[in-house]
Scaffold this motif. Structure first.
Motif, PDB file in Angstrom:
ATOM      1  N   ARG A 235       0.786  -1.218   0.153  1.00 35.18           N
ATOM      2  CA  ARG A 235      -0.089   0.163   0.042  1.00 35.18           C
ATOM      3  C   ARG A 235       0.896   1.135   0.093  1.00 35.18           C
ATOM      4  N   GLY A 236       1.802   1.283  -1.013  1.00 34.59           N
ATOM      5  CA  GLY A 236       2.823   2.472  -0.937  1.00 34.59           C
ATOM      6  C   GLY A 236       2.342   3.697  -1.671  1.00 34.59           C
ATOM      7  N   GLY A 237       1.074   3.575  -2.169  1.00 32.93           N
ATOM      8  CA  GLY A 237       0.633   5.015  -2.938  1.00 32.93           C
ATOM      9  C   GLY A 237       0.298   6.054  -2.036  1.00 32.93           C
ATOM     10  N   GLY A 238      -0.136   5.624  -0.754  1.00 31.44           N
ATOM     11  CA  GLY A 238      -0.919   6.782   0.049  1.00 31.44           C
ATOM     12  C   GLY A 238      -2.081   7.042  -0.482  1.00 31.44           C
ATOM     13  N   GLY A 239      -2.671   8.481  -0.155  1.00 22.74           N
ATOM     14  CA  GLY A 239      -3.865   8.920  -0.575  1.00 22.74           C
ATOM     15  C   GLY A 239      -5.055   8.938   0.694  1.00 22.74           C
ATOM     16  N   GLY A 240      -6.133   9.183   0.031  1.00 22.19           N
ATOM     17  CA  GLY A 240      -7.172   9.132   1.285  1.00 22.19           C
ATOM     18  C   GLY A 240      -7.753   7.743   1.671  1.00 22.19           C
ATOM     19  N   PRO A 241      -8.645   7.535   2.666  1.00 22.09           N
ATOM     20  CA  PRO A 241      -9.269   6.466   2.799  1.00 22.09           C
ATOM     21  C   PRO A 241     -10.123   5.907   1.744  1.00 22.09           C
ATOM     22  N   ALA A 242     -10.171   4.539   1.741  1.00 24.66           N
ATOM     23  CA  ALA A 242     -10.874   3.743   0.735  1.00 24.66           C
ATOM     24  C   ALA A 242     -11.825   2.940   1.357  1.00 24.66           C
ATOM     25  N   PRO A 243     -13.083   2.695   0.801  1.00 23.84           N
ATOM     26  CA  PRO A 243     -13.870   1.998   1.427  1.00 23.84           C
ATOM     27  C   PRO A 243     -13.543   0.523   1.385  1.00 23.84           C
ATOM     28  N   ASN A 244     -13.062  -0.131   0.315  1.00 18.72           N
ATOM     29  CA  ASN A 244     -12.878  -1.645   0.450  1.00 18.72           C
ATOM     30  C   ASN A 244     -11.852  -1.865  -0.548  1.00 18.72           C
ATOM     31  N   PRO A 245     -10.479  -1.636  -0.135  1.00 18.53           N
ATOM     32  CA  PRO A 245      -9.264  -1.616  -0.864  1.00 18.53           C
ATOM     33  C   PRO A 245      -9.190  -3.222  -1.582  1.00 18.53           C
ATOM     34  N   VAL A 246      -9.449  -4.128  -0.825  1.00 18.71           N
ATOM     35  CA  VAL A 246      -9.211  -5.544  -1.322  1.00 18.71           C
ATOM     36  C   VAL A 246     -10.141  -5.811  -2.403  1.00 18.71           C
ATOM     37  N   LEU A 247     -11.494  -5.582  -2.461  1.00 20.39           N
ATOM     38  CA  LEU A 247     -12.360  -5.908  -3.440  1.00 20.39           C
ATOM     39  C   LEU A 247     -11.963  -4.781  -4.451  1.00 20.39           C
ATOM     40  N   GLY A 248     -11.570  -3.617  -4.465  1.00 19.60           N
ATOM     41  CA  GLY A 248     -10.984  -2.855  -5.500  1.00 19.60           C
ATOM     42  C   GLY A 248     -10.075  -3.250  -6.392  1.00 19.60           C
ATOM     43  N   PHE A 249      -8.890  -3.872  -5.495  1.00 20.81           N
ATOM     44  CA  PHE A 249      -7.732  -4.541  -6.112  1.00 20.81           C
ATOM     45  C   PHE A 249      -8.236  -5.809  -7.307  1.00 20.81           C
ATOM     46  N   VAL A 250      -9.260  -6.417  -6.485  1.00 23.54           N
ATOM     47  CA  VAL A 250      -9.713  -7.637  -7.468  1.00 23.54           C
ATOM     48  C   VAL A 250     -10.427  -7.055  -8.703  1.00 23.54           C
ATOM     49  N   LEU A 251     -11.251  -6.023  -8.579  1.00 27.52           N
ATOM     50  CA  LEU A 251     -11.832  -5.553  -9.684  1.00 27.52           C
ATOM     51  C   LEU A 251     -10.946  -4.962 -10.586  1.00 27.52           C
ATOM     52  N   ALA A 252      -9.797  -4.255 -10.024  1.00 30.54           N
ATOM     53  CA  ALA A 252      -8.714  -3.886 -11.115  1.00 30.54           C
ATOM     54  C   ALA A 252      -7.975  -4.894 -11.852  1.00 30.54           C
ATOM     55  N   PHE A 253      -7.934  -5.905 -11.306  1.00 35.35           N
ATOM     56  CA  PHE A 253      -7.360  -7.166 -11.838  1.00 35.35           C
ATOM     57  C   PHE A 253      -8.210  -7.576 -13.031  1.00 35.35           C
ATOM     58  N   GLY A 254      -9.505  -7.817 -12.580  1.00 37.75           N
ATOM     59  CA  GLY A 254     -10.308  -8.063 -13.664  1.00 37.75           C
ATOM     60  C   GLY A 254     -10.521  -7.034 -14.752  1.00 37.75           C
ATOM     61  N   CYS A 255     -10.187  -5.835 -14.607  1.00 37.00           N
ATOM     62  CA  CYS A 255     -10.030  -4.840 -15.736  1.00 37.00           C
ATOM     63  C   CYS A 255      -9.174  -5.231 -16.465  1.00 37.00           C
ATOM     64  N   ALA A 256      -7.742  -5.397 -16.123  1.00 33.07           N
ATOM     65  CA  ALA A 256      -6.814  -5.867 -16.802  1.00 33.07           C
ATOM     66  C   ALA A 256      -7.078  -7.258 -17.743  1.00 33.07           C
ATOM     67  N   VAL A 257      -7.631  -8.125 -17.107  1.00 35.17           N
ATOM     68  CA  VAL A 257      -8.029  -9.470 -18.000  1.00 35.17           C
ATOM     69  C   VAL A 257      -9.101  -9.085 -19.234  1.00 35.17           C
ATOM     70  N   THR A 258      -9.898  -8.356 -18.919  1.00 32.67           N
ATOM     71  CA  THR A 258     -11.061  -8.042 -19.829  1.00 32.67           C
ATOM     72  C   THR A 258     -10.559  -7.070 -20.794  1.00 32.67           C
ATOM     73  N   TRP A 259      -9.733  -6.216 -20.495  1.00 33.14           N
ATOM     74  CA  TRP A 259      -9.134  -5.184 -21.738  1.00 33.14           C
ATOM     75  C   TRP A 259      -8.358  -5.898 -22.710  1.00 33.14           C
ATOM     76  N   ALA A 260      -7.594  -6.998 -22.166  1.00 34.73           N
ATOM     77  CA  ALA A 260      -6.507  -7.750 -22.904  1.00 34.73           C
ATOM     78  C   ALA A 260      -7.408  -8.700 -23.839  1.00 34.73           C
ATOM     79  N   ALA A 261      -8.586  -9.420 -23.268  1.00 38.30           N
ATOM     80  CA  ALA A 261      -9.152 -10.151 -23.994  1.00 38.30           C
ATOM     81  C   ALA A 261      -9.991  -9.462 -25.040  1.00 38.30           C
ATOM     82  N   TYR A 262     -10.566  -8.293 -24.836  1.00 35.04           N
ATOM     83  CA  TYR A 262     -11.081  -7.650 -25.728  1.00 35.04           C
ATOM     84  C   TYR A 262     -10.061  -7.070 -26.952  1.00 35.04           C
ATOM     85  N   SER A 263      -8.894  -6.841 -26.650  1.00 39.09           N
ATOM     86  CA  SER A 263      -7.763  -6.330 -27.425  1.00 39.09           C
ATOM     87  C   SER A 263      -7.389  -7.438 -28.613  1.00 39.09           C
ATOM     88  N   VAL A 264      -7.120  -8.478 -27.944  1.00 40.78           N
ATOM     89  CA  VAL A 264      -6.712  -9.857 -28.629  1.00 40.78           C
ATOM     90  C   VAL A 264      -7.664 -10.043 -29.684  1.00 40.78           C
TER      91      VAL A 264
END
Length: 299
Positions: free
Chosen positions: A139-168
């Protein structure tokens, strides 16, 4: 259009996406689905202007419904995940995890006909995932409080997979015109409106600057960028474009730091370098493949 020019046009989308995280943060407290609806509504307008300027609006009639459904699913799914991730987790960390998509594009394109997964792909993948792990654990990035960081990170990973699949997969749909992205955007906006009315509370931007951020998103990172990217992945060198895309997490993080939305810490900088460097290393084996092999993969 030459292959190099198409690749350069695709990279212009990457430059626009460097502002995606910063502008998304500036639209708070607009909920994700409403933000989808607003920005993709604007993006559909960008598409109409694109089609009129290029004289290709009439070509929309020949695009199959299945192709439109694919494009809508890709854009709607990715941005729902992305906007939700940045609402739930710190913007810099979530944005960097989402920017694993260049690595996944290289890995995915390596599995296309005529390509194979090489050791460099695996080593580069390990480095990139180390960067993601550093973000999640440190959690090196700092910034304000986050409602649910773990779920946010999981969704962010889903972003990466989704966009790569769309592009390929878009690479395999290269016979369909770029103006079809207009329908993708309009469909995404319509789905977002329906979903918003069902599950979200309507909250508009809190200030004039918030509205400016919404419009800027719709015109650039959630608008013109998709048309430029479509040209790049369909008509350019998708592996070279993937290599160029590794600048995205660094540029995005710099934009957040410059905008005062993230701290310039050593942990965040090291994570960005690991992700970008690992993805670039993963691309090296593919970029050295014989020309005939690369052409077979991108036919």
């Amino acid at each position: 259009m030459t292959r190099l020019r198409a690749t350069s046009i695709g990279f212009c989308a990457v430059l626009l996406w460097a502002l995606l995280a910063l502008l998304t943060v500036r639209t708070a407290p607009v909920p994700p689905l409403l933000l989808n609806a607003l920005t993709f509504g604007i993006a559909a307008g960008v598409g109409l202007v694109w089609g009129a300027a290029t004289g290709t609006l009439g070509e929309l009639r020949r695009v199959p419904a299945g192709v439109h459904a694919f494009g809508i699913a890709g854009l709607f799914g990715y941005h729902l995940l992305y906007f939700s991730a940045l609402r739930l987790a710190p913007a810099a960390e979530a944005g960097l995890i989402a920017y694993l998509w260049p690595l996944f594009i290289v890995l995915g394109s390596g599995l296309l006909p005529g390509e194979r997964l090489r050791r460099g792909h695996l080593v580069g993948g390990a480095l990139a995932f180390a960067g993601a792990a550093l973000i999640v654990l440190g959690r090196g990035g700092g910034g304000g409080p986050a409602p649910n960081p773990v779920l946010g990170f999981v969704l962010a990973f889903g972003c990466a997979v989704t966009w790569a699949a769309y592009s390929v997969i878009s690479r395999r749909l290269g016979q369909w015109p770029t103006v079809a992205v207009t329908v993708y955007c309009a469909g995404t906006a319509a789905l977002s409106v329906l979903a918003h009315l069902l599950i979200e509370e309507t909250v508009w931007p809190a200030s004039a600057s918030g509205w400016v951020a919404v419009v800027a998103l719709g015109l650039g990172p959630v608008g013109l960028a998709f048309f430029l990217w479509d040209i790049g992945v369909k008509r350019g060198d998708i592996q070279l474009l993937g290599v160029a895309s590794y600048a995205a997490p660094l540029l995005s993080t710099l934009a957040l730091v410059a905008g005062g939305e993230a701290e310039a810490t050593w942990g965040l900088g090291l994570a960005a370098l690991l992700i970008a460097g690992g993805a670039a290393l993963a691309a090296l084996p593919g970029s050295r493949a014989p020309e005939g092999t690369r052409k077979a993969a991108g036919s």
